[in-house]
Design an enzyme around this catalytic site. Sequence first.
Site, PDB file in Angstrom:
ATOM      1  N   ARG A  52       0.804  -1.230   0.000  1.00 37.55           N
ATOM      2  CA  ARG A  52       0.000   0.000   0.000  1.00 37.55           C
ATOM      3  C   ARG A  52       0.827   1.266   0.000  1.00 37.55           C
ATOM      4  O   ARG A  52       0.554   2.204  -0.741  1.00 37.55           O
ATOM      5  CB  ARG A  52      -0.852   0.106   1.276  1.00 37.55           C
ATOM      6  CG  ARG A  52      -2.113  -0.581   1.297  1.00 37.55           C
ATOM      7  CD  ARG A  52      -2.407  -1.037   2.706  1.00 37.55           C
ATOM      8  NE  ARG A  52      -1.511  -2.130   3.022  1.00 37.55           N
ATOM      9  CZ  ARG A  52      -1.730  -3.374   2.666  1.00 37.55           C
ATOM     10  NH1 ARG A  52      -2.820  -3.702   2.057  1.00 37.55           N
ATOM     11  NH2 ARG A  52      -0.846  -4.322   2.927  1.00 37.55           N
ATOM     12  N   THR A  53       1.785   1.319   0.911  1.00 42.51           N
ATOM     13  CA  THR A  53       2.477   2.594   1.104  1.00 42.51           C
ATOM     14  C   THR A  53       3.233   2.978  -0.162  1.00 42.51           C
ATOM     15  O   THR A  53       3.090   4.085  -0.673  1.00 42.51           O
ATOM     16  CB  THR A  53       3.410   2.515   2.326  1.00 42.51           C
ATOM     17  OG1 THR A  53       2.640   2.093   3.440  1.00 42.51           O
ATOM     18  CG2 THR A  53       4.033   3.863   2.639  1.00 42.51           C
ATOM     19  N   LYS A  82      26.181  -3.192  -1.492  1.00 42.81           N
ATOM     20  CA  LYS A  82      27.640  -3.051  -1.694  1.00 42.81           C
ATOM     21  C   LYS A  82      28.290  -2.342  -0.519  1.00 42.81           C
ATOM     22  O   LYS A  82      29.494  -2.116  -0.520  1.00 42.81           O
ATOM     23  CB  LYS A  82      27.901  -2.235  -2.971  1.00 42.81           C
ATOM     24  CG  LYS A  82      27.320  -2.834  -4.227  1.00 42.81           C
ATOM     25  CD  LYS A  82      27.645  -1.930  -5.414  1.00 42.81           C
ATOM     26  CE  LYS A  82      27.007  -2.449  -6.689  1.00 42.81           C
ATOM     27  NZ  LYS A  82      27.171  -1.497  -7.802  1.00 42.81           N
ATOM     28  N   ARG A 103      11.362   4.090   3.077  1.00 37.22           N
ATOM     29  CA  ARG A 103      11.017   3.116   4.125  1.00 37.22           C
ATOM     30  C   ARG A 103      12.297   2.377   4.488  1.00 37.22           C
ATOM     31  O   ARG A 103      12.992   1.868   3.610  1.00 37.22           O
ATOM     32  CB  ARG A 103       9.954   2.126   3.658  1.00 37.22           C
ATOM     33  CG  ARG A 103       9.789   0.969   4.645  1.00 37.22           C
ATOM     34  CD  ARG A 103       8.542   0.177   4.428  1.00 37.22           C
ATOM     35  NE  ARG A 103       7.356   0.939   4.789  1.00 37.22           N
ATOM     36  CZ  ARG A 103       6.133   0.419   4.862  1.00 37.22           C
ATOM     37  NH1 ARG A 103       5.953  -0.866   4.612  1.00 37.22           N
ATOM     38  NH2 ARG A 103       5.107   1.168   5.193  1.00 37.22           N
ATOM     39  N   HIS A 131       5.520   6.030  11.461  1.00 35.64           N
ATOM     40  CA  HIS A 131       4.948   5.946  10.115  1.00 35.64           C
ATOM     41  C   HIS A 131       4.002   7.143   9.984  1.00 35.64           C
ATOM     42  O   HIS A 131       2.785   7.001   9.983  1.00 35.64           O
ATOM     43  CB  HIS A 131       4.197   4.615   9.988  1.00 35.64           C
ATOM     44  CG  HIS A 131       3.865   4.199   8.598  1.00 35.64           C
ATOM     45  ND1 HIS A 131       3.956   5.037   7.508  1.00 35.64           N
ATOM     46  CD2 HIS A 131       3.426   3.006   8.111  1.00 35.64           C
ATOM     47  CE1 HIS A 131       3.589   4.372   6.419  1.00 35.64           C
ATOM     48  NE2 HIS A 131       3.260   3.139   6.766  1.00 35.64           N
TER      49      HIS A 131
HETATM   50  C1  NCD Z   1       1.979  -0.975   8.334  1.00 33.16           C
HETATM   51  C2  NCD Z   1       3.476  -0.750   8.413  1.00 33.16           C
HETATM   52  O1  NCD Z   1       4.198  -1.002   7.428  1.00 33.16           O
HETATM   53  O2  NCD Z   1       3.896  -0.289   9.454  1.00 33.16           O
HETATM   54  N1  NCD Z   1       1.525  -1.168   7.029  1.00 33.16           N
HETATM   55  C3  NCD Z   1       1.257  -0.076   6.261  1.00 33.16           C
HETATM   56  O3  NCD Z   1       2.122   0.716   5.963  1.00 33.16           O
HETATM   57  N2  NCD Z   1      -0.020   0.124   5.901  1.00 33.16           N
HETATM   58  C4  NCD Z   1       1.482  -1.986   9.300  1.00 33.16           C
HETATM   59  C5  NCD Z   1       2.031  -3.381   9.254  1.00 33.16           C
HETATM   60  O4  NCD Z   1       2.908  -3.713   8.459  1.00 33.16           O
HETATM   61  O5  NCD Z   1       1.551  -4.179  10.056  1.00 33.16           O
END
Ligand code: NCD
Length: 307
Positions: A52-53, A82, A103, A131
């Site tokens: 999703r993100t 590397k 991320r 997040h």
């Molecule tokens: C979450 C995350 O990555 O922290 N997912 C997301 O970004 N919607 C929650 C999760 O992974 O459980």
Amino acid sequence: MTHLAHVYESQQFTQPFLEKVFALADAMRVDPGPYQLPGKVLATLFYEASTRTRLSFEAAMLRLGGAVISTEMAREFSSHSKGETLEDTIKVVSNYADVIALRHYEIGAAKRAALASKVPLINAGDGAGQHPTQALLDLYTIKRKFGEIDGLTIAMVGDLLYGRTTRSLCYLLGRFYKVKLVFVAPPICKMAGDILSFLDEHQVSWAEETDLEVAAAQADCIYMTRVQKERFLDMGAYQEAAEKYRIDGALMTKAKTNAIVMHPLPRLSEIDVETDSDPRMVFFEQAGNGLWVRMALIYSLLTQGQG
Ligand code: NCD
């Protein structure tokens, strides 16, 4: 203060900033036409798994008329393998892109990366840290459902120790009046002391509850989370925690009729799929809101100061 150079933690989001981003998201979902960023490039740099993100960030930039460059599985496929430092990678990527969504698996990585970045850097999840863009879309979802945040009771359930979404959401909810938080977590995944101290400092009322039925009966919003298997070393302990709390049809008979059930997703067995047709389940709509909120965020970061 509605200007932000980078987004690395949700404490940065002031009320005026939130209002601006939510109003933009509302306007964009009606007509994205006037909000275009032709020629602008987003880089998504993901060192941890995501569906999703990453895709909603990329779709957001494409719908704004911009372009996307991407490294998924950056841990394996980027120059990280590397031995390149995160800072060096960011210094390079910020020559190619106008905004970066990162991320990473380390707490604090986004803040470090922001210091090295010439362009706005957005934290798309840093280990068990934060997040912030998820918290934005979560708050937007709650606001769209209830109109106001003030006075709501929110039960956060599941892995509150390693789950970064609930940590970021707590920081945002701390900005509102008479919000009550109820934490329901297995003993090894309880909400950490830094968040509890923050809530105390901001006079946000909170309680811990072991019985999910008791919490569900009081809550306007039940925010369920996945136990973060990837942060556990002991798989027996993970299994025990993962099986502790579950939302199913019987539990939903105890919840308020106008409550909502949220989840950042992905969901495993903590919400029974049999309950998906219950109109109180809003987690897919919540995930959908991520598109509009990320469009609004990217747009405001790239146009701020332009009147
Ligand atoms: C979450 C995350 O990555 O922290 N997912 C997301 O970004 N919607 C929650 C999760 O992974 O459980």
